[in-house]
Design an enzyme around this catalytic site. Structure first.
Site, PDB file in Angstrom:
ATOM      1  N   ASN A 157       0.806  -1.237   0.000  1.00 47.80           N
ATOM      2  CA  ASN A 157       0.000   0.000   0.000  1.00 47.80           C
ATOM      3  C   ASN A 157       0.831   1.275   0.000  1.00 47.80           C
ATOM      4  O   ASN A 157       0.375   2.313  -0.454  1.00 47.80           O
ATOM      5  CB  ASN A 157      -1.000  -0.038   1.148  1.00 47.80           C
ATOM      6  CG  ASN A 157      -0.348  -0.133   2.507  1.00 47.80           C
ATOM      7  OD1 ASN A 157       0.824  -0.455   2.612  1.00 47.80           O
ATOM      8  ND2 ASN A 157      -1.109   0.162   3.534  1.00 47.80           N
ATOM      9  N   LYS A 180      12.308  -7.539   0.905  1.00 49.60           N
ATOM     10  CA  LYS A 180      11.381  -8.324   0.110  1.00 49.60           C
ATOM     11  C   LYS A 180      10.092  -7.526  -0.018  1.00 49.60           C
ATOM     12  O   LYS A 180       9.256  -7.517   0.880  1.00 49.60           O
ATOM     13  CB  LYS A 180      11.090  -9.686   0.752  1.00 49.60           C
ATOM     14  CG  LYS A 180      10.421 -10.644  -0.238  1.00 49.60           C
ATOM     15  CD  LYS A 180       9.264 -11.445   0.364  1.00 49.60           C
ATOM     16  CE  LYS A 180       8.068 -10.655   0.712  1.00 49.60           C
ATOM     17  NZ  LYS A 180       7.307 -10.117  -0.503  1.00 49.60           N
ATOM     18  N   PRO A 181       9.913  -6.811  -1.111  1.00 53.86           N
ATOM     19  CA  PRO A 181       8.698  -6.017  -1.295  1.00 53.86           C
ATOM     20  C   PRO A 181       7.515  -6.932  -1.586  1.00 53.86           C
ATOM     21  O   PRO A 181       7.687  -8.114  -1.882  1.00 53.86           O
ATOM     22  CB  PRO A 181       9.030  -5.149  -2.509  1.00 53.86           C
ATOM     23  CG  PRO A 181       9.993  -5.966  -3.307  1.00 53.86           C
ATOM     24  CD  PRO A 181      10.793  -6.733  -2.305  1.00 53.86           C
ATOM     25  N   GLY A 233       2.719  -5.024   7.525  1.00 54.18           N
ATOM     26  CA  GLY A 233       1.682  -5.730   6.789  1.00 54.18           C
ATOM     27  C   GLY A 233       0.601  -6.197   7.737  1.00 54.18           C
ATOM     28  O   GLY A 233       0.400  -5.618   8.809  1.00 54.18           O
ATOM     29  N   SER A 234      -0.071  -7.252   7.377  1.00 55.40           N
ATOM     30  CA  SER A 234      -1.205  -7.714   8.169  1.00 55.40           C
ATOM     31  C   SER A 234      -0.757  -8.362   9.469  1.00 55.40           C
ATOM     32  O   SER A 234       0.339  -8.924   9.568  1.00 55.40           O
ATOM     33  CB  SER A 234      -2.013  -8.738   7.361  1.00 55.40           C
ATOM     34  OG  SER A 234      -1.191  -9.870   7.099  1.00 55.40           O
ATOM     35  N   GLU A 255       4.914  -3.672  12.181  1.00 54.19           N
ATOM     36  CA  GLU A 255       3.912  -2.620  11.967  1.00 54.19           C
ATOM     37  C   GLU A 255       2.724  -3.297  11.308  1.00 54.19           C
ATOM     38  O   GLU A 255       2.787  -3.657  10.140  1.00 54.19           O
ATOM     39  CB  GLU A 255       4.481  -1.530  11.049  1.00 54.19           C
ATOM     40  CG  GLU A 255       5.644  -0.757  11.636  1.00 54.19           C
ATOM     41  CD  GLU A 255       5.201   0.133  12.771  1.00 54.19           C
ATOM     42  OE1 GLU A 255       6.068   0.684  13.454  1.00 54.19           O
ATOM     43  OE2 GLU A 255       3.975   0.288  12.967  1.00 54.19           O
ATOM     44  N   LEU A 256       1.655  -3.517  12.057  1.00 52.71           N
ATOM     45  CA  LEU A 256       0.603  -4.428  11.599  1.00 52.71           C
ATOM     46  C   LEU A 256      -0.714  -3.692  11.333  1.00 52.71           C
ATOM     47  O   LEU A 256      -0.734  -2.493  11.125  1.00 52.71           O
ATOM     48  CB  LEU A 256       0.438  -5.528  12.630  1.00 52.71           C
ATOM     49  CG  LEU A 256       1.757  -6.271  12.984  1.00 52.71           C
ATOM     50  CD1 LEU A 256       1.518  -7.306  14.075  1.00 52.71           C
ATOM     51  CD2 LEU A 256       2.398  -6.883  11.756  1.00 52.71           C
ATOM     52  N   CYS A 289      -3.163   1.547   6.998  1.00 54.93           N
ATOM     53  CA  CYS A 289      -3.331   0.908   8.301  1.00 54.93           C
ATOM     54  C   CYS A 289      -3.784   1.902   9.372  1.00 54.93           C
ATOM     55  O   CYS A 289      -4.359   1.507  10.373  1.00 54.93           O
ATOM     56  CB  CYS A 289      -2.033   0.271   8.733  1.00 54.93           C
ATOM     57  SG  CYS A 289      -0.736   1.472   8.808  1.00 54.93           S
ATOM     58  N   GLU A 386     -10.679  -4.765   9.857  1.00 59.50           N
ATOM     59  CA  GLU A 386     -10.127  -3.656   9.078  1.00 59.50           C
ATOM     60  C   GLU A 386     -10.656  -3.760   7.644  1.00 59.50           C
ATOM     61  O   GLU A 386     -10.396  -4.738   6.961  1.00 59.50           O
ATOM     62  CB  GLU A 386      -8.612  -3.806   9.086  1.00 59.50           C
ATOM     63  CG  GLU A 386      -7.822  -2.694   8.505  1.00 59.50           C
ATOM     64  CD  GLU A 386      -6.336  -2.987   8.639  1.00 59.50           C
ATOM     65  OE1 GLU A 386      -5.939  -4.149   8.477  1.00 59.50           O
ATOM     66  OE2 GLU A 386      -5.602  -2.044   8.930  1.00 59.50           O
ATOM     67  N   GLU A 463       8.907   3.232  14.327  1.00 51.43           N
ATOM     68  CA  GLU A 463       9.664   3.654  13.142  1.00 51.43           C
ATOM     69  C   GLU A 463       9.634   5.166  13.056  1.00 51.43           C
ATOM     70  O   GLU A 463       8.748   5.818  13.611  1.00 51.43           O
ATOM     71  CB  GLU A 463       9.054   3.026  11.881  1.00 51.43           C
ATOM     72  CG  GLU A 463       9.142   1.497  11.896  1.00 51.43           C
ATOM     73  CD  GLU A 463       8.775   0.854  10.576  1.00 51.43           C
ATOM     74  OE1 GLU A 463       7.748   1.231   9.972  1.00 51.43           O
ATOM     75  OE2 GLU A 463       9.537  -0.026  10.122  1.00 51.43           O
TER      76      GLU A 463
HETATM   77  N1  NAI Z   1       0.850  -0.956  10.568  1.00 55.04           N
HETATM   78  C1  NAI Z   1       1.245  -0.559   9.370  1.00 55.04           C
HETATM   79  O1  NAI Z   1       2.065   0.372   9.206  1.00 55.04           O
HETATM   80  C2  NAI Z   1       0.711  -1.247   8.148  1.00 55.04           C
HETATM   81  C3  NAI Z   1      -0.151  -2.337   8.199  1.00 55.04           C
HETATM   82  N2  NAI Z   1      -0.624  -2.931   7.031  1.00 55.04           N
HETATM   83  C4  NAI Z   1      -1.621  -4.009   7.106  1.00 55.04           C
HETATM   84  O2  NAI Z   1      -1.319  -5.032   6.091  1.00 55.04           O
HETATM   85  C5  NAI Z   1      -2.514  -5.430   5.427  1.00 55.04           C
HETATM   86  C6  NAI Z   1      -2.505  -5.069   3.986  1.00 55.04           C
HETATM   87  O3  NAI Z   1      -1.216  -5.145   3.470  1.00 55.04           O
HETATM   88  P1  NAI Z   1      -0.743  -6.494   2.753  1.00 55.04           P
HETATM   89  O4  NAI Z   1       0.473  -6.194   1.961  1.00 55.04           O
HETATM   90  O5  NAI Z   1      -1.876  -7.191   2.072  1.00 55.04           O
HETATM   91  O6  NAI Z   1      -0.312  -7.387   3.966  1.00 55.04           O
HETATM   92  P2  NAI Z   1       0.330  -8.822   3.905  1.00 55.04           P
HETATM   93  O7  NAI Z   1       0.603  -9.075   5.316  1.00 55.04           O
HETATM   94  O8  NAI Z   1      -0.423  -9.834   3.140  1.00 55.04           O
HETATM   95  O9  NAI Z   1       1.715  -8.638   3.086  1.00 55.04           O
HETATM   96  C7  NAI Z   1       2.715  -7.840   3.610  1.00 55.04           C
HETATM   97  C8  NAI Z   1       4.048  -8.398   3.129  1.00 55.04           C
HETATM   98  O10 NAI Z   1       4.206  -9.695   3.674  1.00 55.04           O
HETATM   99  C9  NAI Z   1       4.552 -10.610   2.652  1.00 55.04           C
HETATM  100  N3  NAI Z   1       4.110 -11.955   3.009  1.00 55.04           N
HETATM  101  C10 NAI Z   1       2.880 -12.504   2.873  1.00 55.04           C
HETATM  102  N4  NAI Z   1       2.900 -13.794   3.295  1.00 55.04           N
HETATM  103  C11 NAI Z   1       4.181 -14.047   3.729  1.00 55.04           C
HETATM  104  C12 NAI Z   1       4.869 -15.178   4.270  1.00 55.04           C
HETATM  105  N5  NAI Z   1       4.234 -16.338   4.477  1.00 55.04           N
HETATM  106  N6  NAI Z   1       6.197 -15.069   4.567  1.00 55.04           N
HETATM  107  C13 NAI Z   1       6.856 -13.911   4.353  1.00 55.04           C
HETATM  108  N7  NAI Z   1       6.273 -12.802   3.844  1.00 55.04           N
HETATM  109  C14 NAI Z   1       4.945 -12.874   3.536  1.00 55.04           C
HETATM  110  C15 NAI Z   1       3.891 -10.051   1.421  1.00 55.04           C
HETATM  111  O11 NAI Z   1       4.519 -10.570   0.259  1.00 55.04           O
HETATM  112  C16 NAI Z   1       4.153  -8.571   1.613  1.00 55.04           C
HETATM  113  O12 NAI Z   1       5.470  -8.270   1.189  1.00 55.04           O
HETATM  114  C17 NAI Z   1      -3.618  -4.727   6.172  1.00 55.04           C
HETATM  115  O13 NAI Z   1      -4.052  -5.516   7.249  1.00 55.04           O
HETATM  116  C18 NAI Z   1      -2.961  -3.473   6.722  1.00 55.04           C
HETATM  117  O14 NAI Z   1      -3.586  -2.913   7.829  1.00 55.04           O
HETATM  118  C19 NAI Z   1      -0.228  -2.541   5.819  1.00 55.04           C
HETATM  119  C20 NAI Z   1       0.645  -1.473   5.736  1.00 55.04           C
HETATM  120  C21 NAI Z   1       1.139  -0.728   6.866  1.00 55.04           C
HETATM  121  O1  LIG Z   2       1.247   1.275   5.316  1.00 56.00           O
HETATM  122  C1  LIG Z   2       0.643   2.126   5.904  1.00 56.00           C
HETATM  123  O2  LIG Z   2      -0.575   2.132   6.068  1.00 56.00           O
HETATM  124  C2  LIG Z   2       1.474   3.234   6.450  1.00 56.00           C
HETATM  125  O3  LIG Z   2       2.128   2.848   7.621  1.00 56.00           O
HETATM  126  C3  LIG Z   2       0.587   4.384   6.713  1.00 56.00           C
HETATM  127  S1  LIG Z   2       1.454   5.851   6.716  1.00 56.00           S
HETATM  128  O4  LIG Z   2       2.714   5.705   7.485  1.00 56.00           O
HETATM  129  O5  LIG Z   2       1.741   6.201   5.316  1.00 56.00           O
HETATM  130  O6  LIG Z   2       0.503   6.742   7.356  1.00 56.00           O
END
Ligand code: NAI
Ligand SMILES: O=C(O)[C@H](O)CS(=O)(=O)O
Length: 484
Positions: A157, A180-181, A233-234, A255-256, A289, A386, A463
């Site tokens: 995102n 690893k993006p 991520g999630s 950061e979840l 997030c 969410e 962070e």
């Molecule tokens: N707290 C924060 O700053 C943020 C939280 N999020 C949360 O993440 C979710 C959406 O983002 P997504 O990218 O779909 O999350 P995701 O958790 O599916 O993916 C995030 C990263 O993890 C990797 N990944 C997925 N499965 C994996 C595994 N088994 N082993 C290693 N890496 C793996 C993905 O390839 C990606 O690079 C939402 O729940 C959102 O709230 C997203 C961005 C920022």
């Molecule tokens: O991935 C996200 O949602 C970011 O952490 C949000 S922000 O830092 O751009 O507000």
């Protein structure tokens, strides 16, 4: 706009200063969320390819940790400047693969660069301590040293800023790192690698591995050479990585997910609250997030607020992010559309009313109508989960205690926002709400100078700010005895 022939559009992984393919020759397709068309392919690296990247990062570390803080700062400043000089190309690549409006992509490039500049400055202020010894023959010094080889696993995102928010402090601290993006948005990461190479950041210090995550992630968390995992991520994946990191006691920063409450009290400035909600809720189409996920509005002003928000949401322009006037782009993929649609349909089934939007956009594909739901209830999925989409559910409340209790009624604790002009209430709410970041009369809490992170199931660590570099530093206590 065809970005695939521009200098920063790279289709190889970047390891040890080399642009490489997967040994298998396998690749992963990447599509444009606005059209579904394939824009390019990147290598699908295996566990063995990842092991090679870890070796390259270890070699990079041996050189990098010996550089002076001033040298690291200068190289980071050079990277920062190259990012700014190439901001337009970086933004176009981001919109092409992630879908966000080009104006937001431009903003993210500036936001991402701000972390590189910030930690270039922090690099030169990593101080240790001398500690008064209990006996005259001893001296005690606390040293701060780089953690070592690190790994960053980042989401789709914010495919630029979530990388620099991790890699800039890591490099500033003297660590090497493997990024690893998300497989959905690799090109923004590879463009950053091209600029790191151009800046003169030595081979092996900043590496980008691409491909499907499971095998790469298993190697990064299973290999004892990697001393730190930083993940955004999630919560589901964060939990998995934390479990995997336990086998070698790797340090983790997580950061979840979030479920932010946006509370509008009866004395709020309604225009300010509407502006704050629009900024928080609809940035990146709600795929953020820290965005408002539940909007709690005092009963006395509920109807007036709902009317003003509805007018503002109706003015949003849905379309391809590459069109200059668009303010809401497509969702990232089909699964995201399904989740948003299910949340809305569940809410409508349980009594909510869609006063704006409420269904897939006439453009079809991954476009969803910006939506305002009234009469939202706590039994609805969007109250507990969410949504990660352009949906603003409005909940009623009567008392401050009720609002705080409902805001805290979630396993998450990342961000919350509230609007009031009452000083005493400001302190009560800010201190009682269970999150890592809280905004009073503002809908934004994300900037490089301030700690970013959550509590509960929203994560571990911080962070940005002066805290961010500590995540990549190890403390060593140095005792000198026998002094006469
Ligand atoms: N707290 C924060 O700053 C943020 C939280 N999020 C949360 O993440 C979710 C959406 O983002 P997504 O990218 O779909 O999350 P995701 O958790 O599916 O993916 C995030 C990263 O993890 C990797 N990944 C997925 N499965 C994996 C595994 N088994 N082993 C290693 N890496 C793996 C993905 O390839 C990606 O690079 C939402 O729940 C959102 O709230 C997203 C961005 C920022
Ligand atoms: O991935 C996200 O949602 C970011 O952490 C949000 S922000 O830092 O751009 O507000």
């Amino acid at each position: 706009m065809d970005m695939t022939h521009t200098p920063l559009f790279r289709t190889k992984a970047y390891v040890g200063g080399q642009w490489i393919s997967a040994k298998s020759g396998h690749t992963v397709p990447v599509d444009n969320p606005a059209t579904g068309e394939i824009i390019g392919h990147v290598p699908d690296l295996s566990g063995a390819d990842t092991r090679a990247a870890i070796i390259a990062a270890e070699e990079g570390l041996s050189r990098w940790r010996e550089t002076s803080a001033a040298e690291r700062a200068d190289l980071l400043l050079r990277w920062n400047q190259l990012i700014l000089d190439n901001a337009e190309e970086l933004a176009a690549i981001m919109t092409l693969e992630q879908g966000k409006p080009i104006s937001e992509a431009r903003g993210e490039i500036q936001y991402g660069a701000s972390f590189v500049r910030w930690f270039a400055e922090e690099a030169r202020r990593v101080y240790g301590e001398t500690i008064p010894a209990p006996t005259a023959d001893r001296r005690i010094i606390m040293l701060k040293q780089p953690v070592g080889v690190c790994a960053a696993i980042t989401p789709w995102n914010f495919p630029n800023a979530m990388i620099t928010r991790k890699c800039a402090p890591a490099l500033a601290a003297g660590c090497s790192i493997i990024v690893k993006p998300s497989e959905l948005t690799p090109f923004s990461a590879l463009a950053l690698a091209a600029l790191a190479e151009r800046a003169g950041i030595p081979a092996g210090v900043f590496n980008v591995v691409t491909g499907m995550p499971q095998e790469i992630g298993a190697e990064l968390t299973g290999n004892p050479t990697v001393r730190k995992i930083s993940f955004t991520g999630s919560t589901k994946i964060g939990r998995l990585l934390m479990e995997q990191a336990a086998q070698n006691i790797q340090r983790v920063s997580l950061e979840l997910g979030g479920n932010a409450a946006f509370i509008v009290f009866e004395d709020a400035n309604l225009d300010a609250a509407v502006a704050g909600l629009m900024a928080s809720k609809f940035r990146n189409g709600g795929q953020t997030c820290v965005c408002a996920n539940r909007v709690l509005v005092h009963a006395k002003i509920y109807d007036a607020f709902a009317e003003r928000v509805s007018e503002a949401v109706k003015a949003l322009q849905v379309g391809s992010g590459l069109s200059g006037d668009v303010t809401i782009g497509p969702l990232i993929n089909g699964a995201a559309v399904t989740k948003v649609r299910e949340h809305v349909e569940d809410a409508l089934d349980k009594g909510a009313r869609a006063v704006v939007g409420g269904r897939s956009h006439p453009l079809g594909g991954r476009f969803f109508e910006p939506t305002v739901l009234t009469d939202a209830g706590w039994d609805m999925r969007l109250a507990q989960e969410e949504t990660f989409g352009p949906v603003a559910p409005l909940f009623r409340f009567e008392t401050e205690d009720e609002a705080i209790r409902m805001a805290n009624n979630t396993p998450y604790g990342l961000a919350s926002y509230f609007y009031t002009n009452d000083l005493n209430r400001s302190w009560r709410v800010a201190e009682r709400i269970e999150v890592g970041m809280v905004g009073l009369n503002t809908g934004s809490v994300s900037m490089e100078v301030a700690p970013f992170g959550g509590i509960k199931q929203s994560g571990i660590g911080r962070e940005g700010s002066h805290l961010g570099i500590e995540e990549y530093l190890a403390t060593k206590t140095f005792h000198i005895g026998g002094i006469s």
